[in-house]
Design a protein around this motif. Structure first.
Motif, mmCIF file in Angstrom:
data_model
loop_
_atom_site.group_PDB
_atom_site.id
_atom_site.type_symbol
_atom_site.label_atom_id
_atom_site.label_comp_id
_atom_site.label_asym_id
_atom_site.label_seq_id
_atom_site.Cartn_x
_atom_site.Cartn_y
_atom_site.Cartn_z
ATOM 1 N N ARG A 129 0.835 -1.195 0.000
ATOM 2 C CA ARG A 129 0.000 0.000 0.000
ATOM 3 C C ARG A 129 0.871 1.247 0.000
ATOM 4 O O ARG A 129 1.973 1.245 0.561
ATOM 5 N N ASP A 130 0.372 2.287 -0.650
ATOM 6 C CA ASP A 130 1.145 3.522 -0.702
ATOM 7 C C ASP A 130 0.929 4.332 0.573
ATOM 8 O O ASP A 130 0.257 3.892 1.512
ATOM 9 N N GLU A 131 1.480 5.540 0.607
ATOM 10 C CA GLU A 131 1.419 6.351 1.826
ATOM 11 C C GLU A 131 -0.006 6.708 2.223
ATOM 12 O O GLU A 131 -0.292 6.950 3.399
ATOM 13 N N PHE A 144 -6.482 7.017 -11.799
ATOM 14 C CA PHE A 144 -5.049 6.678 -11.836
ATOM 15 C C PHE A 144 -4.160 7.854 -11.433
ATOM 16 O O PHE A 144 -2.942 7.815 -11.624
ATOM 17 N N SER A 145 -4.746 8.902 -10.850
ATOM 18 C CA SER A 145 -3.996 10.133 -10.607
ATOM 19 C C SER A 145 -2.974 10.022 -9.492
ATOM 20 O O SER A 145 -2.053 10.841 -9.413
ATOM 21 N N ARG A 146 -3.108 9.034 -8.608
ATOM 22 C CA ARG A 146 -2.107 8.898 -7.548
ATOM 23 C C ARG A 146 -0.774 8.401 -8.099
ATOM 24 O O ARG A 146 0.280 8.637 -7.501
ATOM 25 N N ILE A 147 -0.800 7.693 -9.222
ATOM 26 C CA ILE A 147 0.442 7.146 -9.780
ATOM 27 C C ILE A 147 1.345 8.283 -10.224
ATOM 28 O O ILE A 147 0.929 9.190 -10.953
ATOM 29 N N ARG A 148 2.593 8.224 -9.814
ATOM 30 C CA ARG A 148 3.537 9.303 -10.135
ATOM 31 C C ARG A 148 3.762 9.392 -11.632
ATOM 32 O O ARG A 148 3.708 8.397 -12.357
ATOM 33 N N PRO A 149 4.026 10.590 -12.128
ATOM 34 C CA PRO A 149 4.127 10.801 -13.577
ATOM 35 C C PRO A 149 5.397 10.218 -14.179
ATOM 36 O O PRO A 149 6.351 9.860 -13.468
ATOM 37 N N GLN A 150 5.396 10.124 -15.486
ATOM 38 C CA GLN A 150 6.569 9.667 -16.210
ATOM 39 C C GLN A 150 7.742 10.587 -15.885
ATOM 40 O O GLN A 150 7.631 11.805 -15.904
ATOM 41 N N GLY A 151 8.880 9.974 -15.557
ATOM 42 C CA GLY A 151 10.076 10.751 -15.229
ATOM 43 C C GLY A 151 10.201 11.122 -13.776
ATOM 44 O O GLY A 151 11.189 11.739 -13.388
ATOM 45 N N VAL A 210 0.793 19.056 -11.457
ATOM 46 C CA VAL A 210 1.459 18.839 -10.172
ATOM 47 C C VAL A 210 1.355 17.382 -9.720
ATOM 48 O O VAL A 210 0.484 16.629 -10.155
ATOM 49 N N HIS A 211 2.255 17.038 -8.809
ATOM 50 C CA HIS A 211 2.195 15.735 -8.138
ATOM 51 C C HIS A 211 2.946 15.846 -6.824
ATOM 52 O O HIS A 211 3.819 16.710 -6.664
ATOM 53 N N ARG A 212 2.617 14.941 -5.901
ATOM 54 C CA ARG A 212 3.284 14.984 -4.590
ATOM 55 C C ARG A 212 4.709 14.470 -4.644
ATOM 56 O O ARG A 212 5.527 14.776 -3.772
ATOM 57 N N VAL A 213 5.043 13.657 -5.685
ATOM 58 C CA VAL A 213 6.392 13.096 -5.823
ATOM 59 C C VAL A 213 7.215 14.007 -6.720
ATOM 60 O O VAL A 213 6.750 14.477 -7.761
ATOM 61 N N GLY A 229 2.780 22.073 -0.979
ATOM 62 C CA GLY A 229 3.653 20.915 -0.867
ATOM 63 C C GLY A 229 3.732 20.055 -2.108
ATOM 64 O O GLY A 229 4.490 19.080 -2.132
ATOM 65 N N LEU A 230 2.983 20.374 -3.154
ATOM 66 C CA LEU A 230 3.020 19.605 -4.393
ATOM 67 C C LEU A 230 4.105 20.135 -5.316
ATOM 68 O O LEU A 230 4.384 21.338 -5.356
ATOM 69 N N TRP A 231 4.715 19.220 -6.055
ATOM 70 C CA TRP A 231 5.712 19.588 -7.039
ATOM 71 C C TRP A 231 5.039 20.038 -8.340
ATOM 72 O O TRP A 231 4.199 19.321 -8.879
ATOM 73 N N VAL A 232 5.420 21.195 -8.805
ATOM 74 C CA VAL A 232 4.930 21.697 -10.098
ATOM 75 C C VAL A 232 5.892 21.190 -11.178
ATOM 76 O O VAL A 232 7.057 21.574 -11.219
ATOM 77 N N TYR A 233 5.393 20.318 -12.038
ATOM 78 C CA TYR A 233 6.193 19.771 -13.123
ATOM 79 C C TYR A 233 6.199 20.696 -14.340
ATOM 80 O O TYR A 233 7.172 20.767 -15.073
ATOM 81 N N LYS A 234 5.096 21.371 -14.554
ATOM 82 C CA LYS A 234 4.947 22.166 -15.762
ATOM 83 C C LYS A 234 3.826 23.174 -15.527
ATOM 84 O O LYS A 234 2.862 22.891 -14.815
ATOM 85 N N THR A 235 3.963 24.343 -16.116
ATOM 86 C CA THR A 235 2.897 25.342 -16.093
ATOM 87 C C THR A 235 2.593 25.727 -17.536
ATOM 88 O O THR A 235 3.518 25.996 -18.315
ATOM 89 N N LEU A 236 1.333 25.747 -17.880
ATOM 90 C CA LEU A 236 0.931 26.052 -19.251
ATOM 91 C C LEU A 236 -0.398 26.791 -19.220
ATOM 92 O O LEU A 236 -1.117 26.760 -18.212
ATOM 93 N N PRO A 237 -0.772 27.460 -20.306
ATOM 94 C CA PRO A 237 -2.075 28.109 -20.326
ATOM 95 C C PRO A 237 -3.195 27.065 -20.187
ATOM 96 O O PRO A 237 -3.169 26.025 -20.848
#
Length: 631
Positions: A118-120, A147-154, A241-244, A269-277
């Protein structure tokens, strides 16, 4: 009789009388397509007719009543089924057979951000979730997932030196597992994949089904928040964004400087991976839907605000057709009521055409008891599903045949009078379903998690009930946390309702060609006719010049489709499965505008279908009756 007529304490007493008697046997000969669907999907060994199915299902539903009352309730439920209050496909196919399959059509199952364990957040890892999904699909249930809890590619994977592959790769695995089950003879599986609009892989998710054959067992929807819709309206920037954290903390290569500030930790506390319009993402959704009819949209904040249990549960996904938003391990049994059975003097023959609200209300009340019983006779694929069902006792009473009903009443689906009638029907269904659930709570007890303050909190669905009904809920409780859901009802409408229009949808066409894959694997071609048109023809009316109420799905402007759902949704505590059929000439910008209208008008979700070279129309009309000048 108005929908609010039964809100007194007397009206909330348990119903003792038998349901309304069924209408006289139809003089219409059975359609070949209806008979084929009945035989292929619903008849069990030794059964020859729909009446045989009703016998089996009624006996099964009555089996949990007190022993000395079972014969009485079996007779009552048998009349109830014949009168038009039927079960959804799983119930009609399997109740009373002794097979270890589920009678629930709808499930949502959690997927965590780890491979095993189980995850956190306590969500099951992907391997465990995959095994649980396979068991649910094997037992006949359709499953939705967020499926949004799964961390993104990379993203970073602790201690491995590897990059995460992202949710889309794991959705591939769920799809292959479902297809493998089918190859071993299991029932065709249906799944729903949801990804939030702020997940860093959302653009890849949106584009996935533009690849022919990918995720063929899945419908896909983007989980949309109010904040995102407001960002689209005001042309604002949007964070993915994602928590990881990402493994590579440098700005993503190839992005314009205005779109890439580099990964950073936001204030929450979330990581911003990308910002776009926001409008860039909105355009991607609209163009993908234009190209491949997916993704659909789920309006998550609208779903949450309306939820009677919003204080104690989180809803992040729906079942595969979208009519039932559910929490983790949530399930729901469904039972549509065939609305054309309650039309009196159809087309004005013998008097003014009218909808029998009294008989319909009585059918709704009996449907509550029937589906509450189904919860206790079904086999749940997983113990977590059984526990969730027992705690909340969700059921989904709905209707089918709205389009045909309006035609038979002389009302156009795309006009205010048609929407007013639909609203009356939906309000009647709501009021009498909740009335019956109160009565059942007095008889059997409330659902275990019932809390009046939670259920009736300002803004919840139950908070909009009449004052008298709210007072009764507070005093006696409810047997079921949720009671209403409008599903597609395709095969049961064919098999048990003479090919009436399905669910909330208007009629596709009055006569058309349909291809049907039978259980023997052969593909058969049928000429099918709509139920209302068959009734009209049987009255000696000309089929070549139809009254203006005969309006088909593609003759209705898209905004009027949405307006119909908006008229009914306030009276449905679940959701409404609605596919917006569009012409091939509809543009991507038009689709975006329709999605925006759906959000503004309070829909909980929407899916579109536009025929193109990849997705051709399933149904093909062989004839086109001329229209009256009133059209």
């Amino acid at each position: 009789m108005t929908p609010s007529a039964h809100t007194s304490e007397q009206a909330m007493a348990p119903v003792a009388a038998a349901p309304c008697a069924p209408l006289p046997a139809s003089f219409l000969a059975p359609q070949a397509l209806s008979q084929a669907v009945l035989k292929s999907k619903y008849l069990q060994p030794g059964e020859l007719t729909a009446g045989d199915v009703f016998d089996r299902v009624a006996k099964a539903i009555a089996s949990i009543e007190a022993p000395d009352q079972q014969a009485h309730f079996e007779a009552v439920f048998r009349l109830h089924l014949a009168a038009g209050a039927i079960g959804a496909g799983r119930i009609m196919a399997s109740a009373g057979t002794g097979m270890a399959v589920t009678l629930a059509n709808c499930f949502v199952q959690p997927v965590g951000d780890c491979l095993g364990g189980r995850d956190e957040g306590g969500y099951p890892g992907i391997h465990d979730a995959l095994a649980q999904a396979a068991e649910t699909l094997r037992r006949g249930g359709g499953v939705g997932y967020d499926f949004s809890r799964i961390r993104p590619q990379g993203a970073r994977i602790n201690g491995t030196g590897l990059n995460a592959s992202g949710p889309c790769r794991f959705i591939d695995a769920f799809d292959k597992s479902c297809l493998a089950l089918q190859s071993m003879g299991a029932r065709r599986g249906a799944q729903m994949a949801v990804l939030r609009c702020d997940h860093p892989d959302v653009l890849a998710f949106i584009a996935a089904k533009q690849t022919p054959g990918r995720w063929s067992s899945f419908n896909v929807s983007v989980g949309i928040t109010d904040a995102f819709m407001q960002a689209v309206e005001h042309d604002q920037m949007w964070d993915l964004v994602h928590r990881v954290s990402p493994r590579d903390l440098r700005p993503p290569a190839g992005l314009a400087a205005s779109l890439a500030t580099g990964p950073y930790v936001r204030g929450d506390g979330l990581w911003v991976y990308k910002t776009l319009p926001a409008r860039t993402l909105w355009s991607a959704i609209s163009h993908a839907a234009h190209h491949s009819a997916e993704p659909g949209l789920l309006f998550l904040d609208t779903i949450d605000r309306d939820n009677n249990l919003r204080a104690i549960e989180t809803i992040e996904a729906t079942n595969p057709c979208g009519e039932q938003p559910l929490p983790s391990y949530g399930g729901c049994v469904l039972g549509p009521i065939v609305l054309p059975r309650f039309v009196r003097n159809a087309f004005g023959q013998g008097g003014a055409a009218a909808f029998d609200t009294r008989a319909f209300a009585q059918a709704v009340r009996w449907q509550v008891r029937a589906l509450d019983n189904v919860l206790d006779i079904t086999a749940w694929p997983l113990p977590q599903q059984a526990s969730e069902a027992r705690a909340k006792r969700r059921i989904g009473i709905g209707f089918t045949g709205l389009g045909d009903t309006l035609v038979m009443l002389g009302l156009r689906y795309d006009q205010p009078q048609g929407r007013k009638m639909a609203r009356t029907i939906a309000q009647t269904m709501r009021d009498h379903a909740y009335t019956a659930s109160v009565a059942l709570a007095k008889e059997r007890g409330t659902y275990p998690l019932f809390d009046a303050d939670v259920c009736l909190a300002p803004g919840t669905f139950a908070s909009r009930l009449s004052p008298a009904l709210r007072a009764s809920v507070r005093k006696h409780g409810l047997r079921n946390s949720h009671l209403l859901s409008i599903a597609p009802t395709g095969s049961v409408s064919l098999a048990f309702a003479d090919n009436t229009s399905t669910g909330i949808e208007p009629v596709f066409d009055w006569s058309y060609t349909r291809h049907f894959h039978a259980a023997d694997g052969h593909r058969h071609r049928f000429e099918a006719q709509d139920h209302a048109w068959r009734i009209y023809q049987s009255l000696g009316s000309s089929a070549l010049r139809l009254p203006s109420a005969f309006v088909t799905a593609l003759q209705i402007r898209p905004e009027h489709h949405i307006a119909m759902v908006a008229a009914v949704q306030p009276f449905v505590d679940g959701a409404i499965s609605k596919t917006l059929n569009l012409s091939a000439h509809t543009s991507a910008d038009d689709i975006g505008a329709l999605f925006m209208q759906a959000w503004r008008e309070g829909l909980k979700g929407l899916t579109i279908f536009r025929p193109n070279r990849v997705h051709k129309a399933v149904l093909q009309p062989p004839i086109q009756p001329s229209r009256s000048s009133g059209d």
